[in-house]
Structure formats: C-alpha cells, structure tokens
Design a protein around this motif. Sequence first.
Motif, short mmCIF file in Angstrom:
data_model
loop_
_atom_site.label_atom_id
_atom_site.label_comp_id
_atom_site.label_asym_id
_atom_site.label_seq_id
_atom_site.Cartn_x
_atom_site.Cartn_y
_atom_site.Cartn_z
N CYS A 261 -1.69 2.31 -11.24
CA CYS A 261 -1.16 1.84 -9.95
C CYS A 261 -2.23 2.13 -8.90
CB CYS A 261 0.13 2.60 -9.65
SG CYS A 261 0.58 2.66 -7.90
N ALA A 263 -1.96 2.67 -5.80
CA ALA A 263 -1.53 3.74 -4.89
C ALA A 263 -1.42 3.39 -3.40
CB ALA A 263 -2.41 4.99 -5.04
N ASP A 291 7.78 -2.08 -8.04
CA ASP A 291 8.39 -0.85 -7.56
C ASP A 291 7.78 -0.62 -6.21
OD1 ASP A 291 10.02 0.65 -9.66
OD2 ASP A 291 8.21 0.12 -10.80
N PHE A 292 8.58 -0.17 -5.25
CA PHE A 292 7.98 0.08 -3.95
C PHE A 292 7.66 1.54 -3.80
CE2 PHE A 292 7.00 0.17 0.41
CZ PHE A 292 6.40 -1.06 0.60
N ARG A 293 6.38 1.84 -3.67
CA ARG A 293 5.93 3.24 -3.68
C ARG A 293 5.47 3.65 -2.29
NH1 ARG A 293 3.30 3.14 -9.78
NH2 ARG A 293 5.36 3.13 -10.76
N ALA A 294 6.20 4.59 -1.71
CA ALA A 294 5.91 4.99 -0.33
C ALA A 294 6.35 6.43 -0.14
CB ALA A 294 6.66 4.08 0.64
N SER A 295 5.62 7.35 -0.78
CA SER A 295 6.07 8.75 -0.73
C SER A 295 5.18 9.62 0.15
CB SER A 295 6.12 9.32 -2.15
OG SER A 295 4.85 9.25 -2.75
N GLY A 296 4.20 9.01 0.79
CA GLY A 296 3.35 9.80 1.70
C GLY A 296 4.09 10.14 2.98
N ARG A 300 8.11 6.14 4.25
CA ARG A 300 9.42 5.48 4.14
C ARG A 300 9.91 5.05 5.52
NH1 ARG A 300 10.92 3.01 -0.44
NH2 ARG A 300 9.86 4.15 -2.09
N ARG A 316 12.01 -7.89 -4.38
CA ARG A 316 11.69 -7.27 -5.67
C ARG A 316 11.59 -8.39 -6.70
NH1 ARG A 316 12.28 -2.03 -8.24
NH2 ARG A 316 13.28 -1.14 -6.41
#
Lengths: 429, 562
Positions: A261, A263, A291-296, A300, A316
């Motif tokens: 990914c 990132a 997949d929506f990746r937003a963990s920094g 969000r 999606r």
Amino acid sequence: MGEVLVIGGGIAGIQAALDLADMGIQVHLVERLPSIGGRMAQLDKTFPTNDCSTCILSPKMNDCARHPNITLHTYAEVTGLEGEVGDFSATILKHPRYVDETKCTGCGECAQKCPARVPDTFDMGMRRRRAIYLYFSQAVPQVMTIDPDHCIYLRRSKCGACVLACQREAIDFEQKARTVCVNVGAVVVATGYDFFDPRGLAQFGYERCPNVITALEYERLVSASGPTEGHLLRISDGRPAKRIGFIQCVGSRDVRHQRFCSAVCCMHSSKQAVLAAEHDAGVESYVFYTDFRASGKGFREYVARAEREYGVHYVRSRVARITEDGNHNPSIHYEDAETSRPARMTVDLAVLATSLIPRPTTAALAQVLGIEMDPYGFVRTEPFSPVDTTRPGIFAAGCCRGPADIPESVMQASAAAARAARFVGRGNR
Amino acid sequence: MSEGPRIGVFICHCGSNIAGHVDVEAVEAYARTLPGVVFVQRNLYTCSDAGLSEIKRAIAEEGLERVVVAACTPRTHEPLFQEACREAGLNPYLFEFVNIRDQCSWVHMQEPEAATEKAKDLVRMGVVKARLLEPLEEQEVEVEPAALVVGGGMIGMTAALNLAERGFAVRLVERGPRLGGLLLRLDKLYPTHEDARALVAKRVAEVEAHDRIEVFTSSVVSEIKGFVGNYEVKITSNRQPATGNQHSLRVGAIIVATGARVFKPEGLYGYDGQRVITQFELEERFRTGGFDAERVVMIQCVGARIPERPYCSRICCTTAIKNALQIRERQPHAQVYILYRDTETQGTRYEAYYTRAREAGIQFIRYSLRHPPEVTDERVVVYDELLGARLGIPYDLVVLSTPLVACEDARELAQMLKVPVDEHGFFLEAHVKLRPLDFATDGIYVAGTARWPAHLEETITQAYGAAARAATILSKDRITSSGVVARVDEALCRGCSRCVEVCEFGAPSLIETAPGMKVARVNPVMCKGCGACAAACPTGAMTAMHFTDEQVTAMVRAALGH
C-alpha cells in the motif's frame, strides 16, 4: 568532530542535514538534481493542514544553503564509498552545469535568450523550459543549469546566446565533471521515491486519453506556479474541469504490480478533491477507493470535513477500466462495492493515484554503499531499528525505505540524524 | 532638512530580475530626494562581493549611520547585509531591507510603471523607518548539557540512551515503580512476533547500566521553571505512603514520552472481561496461559471512529492481525473472524502482514456503522457489507479492539510545560508537517503515543528523532537571542498578564518588584519577536523592538504620503 554524508536533498535529506548541522556536525548534502527540494517542492498543498508546500519547504531549503555547517553538492551523485563506520571515504561526482555557481545569480536573463525549447521535467512535461534553466523558481542554489542533451552549443558548437546575455560572465562551456572525496563518519540515505508508470496498466487509459492524468501532474496543475498558473483546466481543450474522478491504488495493492500500500494516496486524493472545491465551489469530486486508510494525526477529521464541507464523494469500488467519449471525457467503469454491480461515471478529468515505488537509481546506489534492499526494492530496515540499514554507519530516512508521508519522513530524518550523530558525535564529554 | 542619521540607500538590479521591470534609475533619483538620505547607489548585484564592499566602503567613507537595501527578500539575504554592516562597525539592526523584487518586479511584471511607483513607495517607507531604527543587542545564555526525559517506557528509554551515548547527562522519570511501560503488558510484537518483554528487558538493562542516565521510578515531575537551555525541574516521589522525597534538577532540554492508555469498552458489545474481552486482555491470557477458545470473533473500532472519538487509533488492525495469527499458531484449527471497517495496514510491512493473515485463513468481514455488529449470548450477528448479507457467527470468545486514548495526567504535565494538547488530550506539536516532534516552546519535544497512536516502529523512530531535536540544543555551549524581541516599559506596565496569556512561547512572565507590585519581564532567549504581546498590551508598555509603534506608524504615514 566528524562529518556526515547525506544523500538526497528532499525534505528527509534536508531535515537530517539541518539536525546534524545544528548539532555542530559538518554535513555534505548531495542532490542528484540541480536544486534541493525533492518531491515536496512539486506539491501544491499538503494534508491535513492545506499548507502551501513550497511556502513551508522553501525556508528550510534556504536554511540549508546558509548553514555554515552544510556543504551543498547539487547536480551530483555518490559513486564510491570505502571504509567503515566512523571512517568512510565517499566519492562525489559533480556533473558540469556549464555555469559557474559562484558567479551566477539565477537572474534568468540567459534563459530568455536561449532558443532551445525542452519539456520541463519539474512540471511533468506539461510546460516547456529552455536548455539553460533554473530547476524551479525557488531553486536552491539559485543557479542556472545547462541541459547538455538540448543545448545547441554543446551539441553543435553553435549559438552561445546565453554567453552574450550573461552580464556576470558565468557561462562556462569548458566545465567538466569532477569528483570530490570526503571523509565521513556516517551516511544518511534519503533518496526518495518514484511513481509507478500508469502505462503499465493500459486499462486506465493514461496516454490514450488526454484527460487521464497522474496525481503528481494534478499537483502541478493546481499549483499557482504550475503550467496553468493554478487554473484547474483540462489538458485536451483547456476547458475547466467540473467533475473529477480520483482513482486509488493504481499499481498499489495489486499482485501483478506493487503488493504494498502506498500509504499516502487516500489522503492526497482527499486533499486534491478539497483543492478542486477551493478552486471552484462547483466542482464535483469522486474518490474511488478500496479501503480508506487515514490513521495519521487529524486525518479522519480531514476526510470528514472533505465530505461534509466540500461535498467530496467517496465511492467504495474497484475500477475496471477507463474509456473516453468523442469529447475526450473519461468514462470510469467500476464495480460499486455497496451494490456489487458494475457502474459507470463520466468525468471531465480522471486522476490516477499511482503507487510510490523505489527509485531505480537507489538500487545502483545501494550497490555502491553495500546496503541491502527489501523484497520491493526499497532500502531494507528492520521494524525495531527502523532507520538502520544492513551496513553499520549507514542510515535511511524517508520514502527510500518505503512509502511515508511528510511528517513521518521528517521524523525518520531526525531519527537518522540521531543515529548517525552517535558515530561522529562528541563522544565522552 | 537633513537632521537625524545619515542614511545610505542601495538599489539592486538583480541582473534584469528587478531592473527588467522596475525603472531602477528613477527609483535612484527619487531616493536622492528623501530626507536624511546622503548616499544612493545602484548595483548590478548588491549581494555580490563587489556590492557588499561598496556598502562597507560607504559606511566608512560617507559616514553612513543607517543602511537601506532595496533588493530581494530578507528571508535569504538579510543576514548577509547585516553582516556587512557589522563588519563595517555599524550595529546590524541599523539595517533596513526593502523588497522590490518579490513585491514589485515579480508581481507587477506586466505593469512596469506601476511597479516603479510601488518601488518608490516602498523605498520611502524603508527610509523613514531607517531614521527611527535603534541599535539592538543580542543576548547569550549558557546551555545545561543535560536532558529530562518524562516517561520510562520503550520510547523514553530509547531517547535517553541515544542522548547518553552522545555524552549528555539524562534524567529519566517514570511514574510507575519500574521501567518498561505499556510493552510490559503485551505478549508479542508485530510484525516480527518477537517477545515484547524480552525487547523491553534488553533496553531496561542498557539504561540501567549507563552511567550517564539517572533513573527516577515512582516519580513525577512536580514543577518546571526556566527556559530553553536552562530548565529547573522538581521531581517528587509518588510512593505510598508519601515519603516527601524531592529532587531539583537543571536540564537544557525536555522530552515528553509519557505514552497512552488503552480504552476500556465499558458497556459496549457486552464487554464483561470473561467471554467478551479486549485485545489487551487477550494478550494477558496468552502470557499467563489462560487462553482457550476455538471460535474467536474480533470487532474493530470499538470506541473509535465514532462521533465522540472520531479518530482512527492506527494500531488496532495490526494488533488484531497479530493476535489472530497467535491464536492460529496455538490452535491451528481455530476459526478467527475480524470484523473491520477499513483495514489500516499502510506501507510495505503492514500490507504484507495483512496478506499473511488472509493467507493463514483469518476471515475478514467488513461492517459499517449503519449496521454495527451485535453480540448475543451465542453469536455475533453482523451485516457483511461486501456480501450484502447478515451473518450469525457462533463464538467462544469475542475480542474488542479498542483505541489508545490520552493519559489522564497528560493535561497536567502539559500545563506545567506550558505546551498544548489537542481535543483528544494528545500532545500538540508545533507544526503537524515539518515540526512533528517539537513544541512551539524551544527545548521541549515529544515522542511516542503521548503524541498520537503509532506503531512501535514509528514510535522508536520518534524516540530517536526527539533525541536529535534535543541534541540540537544540548550540543551548543550557549544560545544567542535575536535583538528583535519584546521590551517592557516597566513604568507603564500594570501587571495585567495579557502578554503572558497571548505569548505562544512563554517568554513574558510577571515578577514582583515591590509588595503587591507586579510587572512583566520578557526573556529574550524565549522571545521570537512576533509582537503578539505588544498588540495585546492595553497600556502600551510592551514594544516589539525593530517594529515599534513609532516606526510602523511612520511607515504607514509615508505609505499614505503624509
């Protein structure tokens, strides 16, 4: 006091160099291109604050140039490394700019007179520059460079318009490549990343459809210093783009291409959609993701704001292919994950979030440095000694060790500086 | 009328960069007419050796008392011209920069006449300011070559060791009775599946063996005074019964590595600590041999990504994968389901880890908040978003993935340090992009989950990074302040503390000059010269030097042609 070699003048290399220099350590900062700045200099704004990228980067570039402990070696590469931790001897090959760095002020008078037109790589070929050029307006150093592949004089011994134009007599066609040897205690590798070439995925229509562009091309398009001076226009006909589709994971998370990914794409596409709305409140944006990746930190919240305040639509889905109609409008064919049915959407502009891949030049450099690569071709590090490479005394930071966003790259750069300083530092006080 | 200081004006062509669009000869002629100006010169490049020599020569031969350069930007060139003044014996703060490149020739390239008029206006404003400039002094303070690290977990220890190895003394303060932090309570670490306690034990041994690190366990920071390079810290024992033990330390820099805690899902999904437990409790069962289940359902985002806690905790997907793989290793026929919303497995390592889990037969089922899972006595009922169907999964054990949340005492420590926390209680850095480990206050840094949830790989990176940032201060023998700082007129100050409240850098403080009489004092080393205090001061006691009301008002009047 020992010295440290930092390879790569993007944000990671800049941060590592500044931290080391501020510790009182002498730094040699080597950059392959005519200016430091790296990828970050090409970006318009940065998530999640929408800070202007150049505006926050440029002071750091200038700090590097001004710092008494930093020696800049731009338009140069590292071609040899002997010795061991604490006592390396590195060879730096400096390419000829054909311009005397000590005389040139970057005023650009020469470029106005240069008759050769060349696609501008900084602007992703969407604009043309001259054969003598400043890499970009905020370039550091502010020094012109002659492109030997396109300079009429260097190819045919005719022209010399730049020589006549330069009041500082800075043009020097006799310049030759030269090597410099430096002794350093440690090395920081920060050579960054490249982008996956979307021509490798023909179904997405890049090159076949003029209005299918990459995310980096989009950055230049919305940038005030870019080819359209920040107007969000279609490449094919110069019409404003009113509906934009952002396609995620182009080359990423794909067993045929990059399994990993990248990132940063979920966030940079959200940012790009927000920028579109800021340029023109009437623009509709659709982000096609898996997949929506937003963990920094704050990510969000940023995405929630993109959806709520800027009306960005998140779909999606899995995009199958992109075709175009007679007006060069890209048509995105996808499977909607909500309904499990095929669907289609016609847009004015399709933007491909191509994966972040290792630079081919980093593999060659790794050979020179004697460090190992990971299975993907990034510089190999281990999870709990995250900036150490496989060779003692050589450290890695930023995207050369895998995809990472700007704050992560900056933190890795500071970490690499701490690890490197350990081998050249003041030792016992 | 040429009362007042003798002013010299240098106008730069910058090749054609300025001269191509601004009529520099007209600007030169205009500058000669301005009151106080006794010398004007145009240079092809004022920043060249020749240009700088001209400035120095004119200071000596023409007796210049103020120098104005109309050229490019102070961002890149101010130090150069200030240095030329200094070398010629002129206080560098008697130099004034006028930017006629960015503000005239560049932005008004298409309108050379207007650009020229604007250049004249800016030069006129620069000259009136120059008349009013005052010589300013820079101040130096010594740096205490020692660091305070708050938090004795993996991150605090890693930062402490790096600094100690570089020769700095380190004081490491841990609120608990022993070093090690949260990792002591974990089983394995992803993605390598190394034993968490073995890794921590190794680091603890290194710390304890290092003679430059002084460890204070069962202790908290109770008071912090001072400023970059010179913090005075009190450390108090929290042992019960209270011993009253206290230590006073002097340090040059501080690293905050106080970690986070795991959210307890009281009242959610039937959490009972028996059949419905957290990932954290599952690992405890692994460690103590208390794990026994064949059918396990894990639910992600329990207490995260909901309106009251909108953030994603970053580490829960990978933690669930780790524990799912651990279950399969113990019981190869166990069925493990992970009910997720988005798999947060960014980058190379964690995406590979996700693939490994799927290949090992871990079942991933996507749910959304529209149909959250329900835990009944026998099954977990979930609407599978990809299948578009409701499933009932029988279970022996339900494991809830809960987010990391800020420690309760983070706010208290933040107040003592005068640094901010965000709305979730995590420490808030100076700049989210380019200063991720710094606070706005110089000499204080942050690393680890006290900042934000992050993988161990990332927090170790931050530990080294914060150590580097602290070392940039500790490596200096002394720190020099700028002359451009705020200054208090104590006769006007009535000690209202507005300046203390608005300052982001903690530079002003109130001191008692007589009983009941308080006035503000500004620490020049902490002051950034931003002027926020001067703007806030209701009595006009506070002045931003180099940008005084008098100077700025004169510039505004000059701009308006008065």
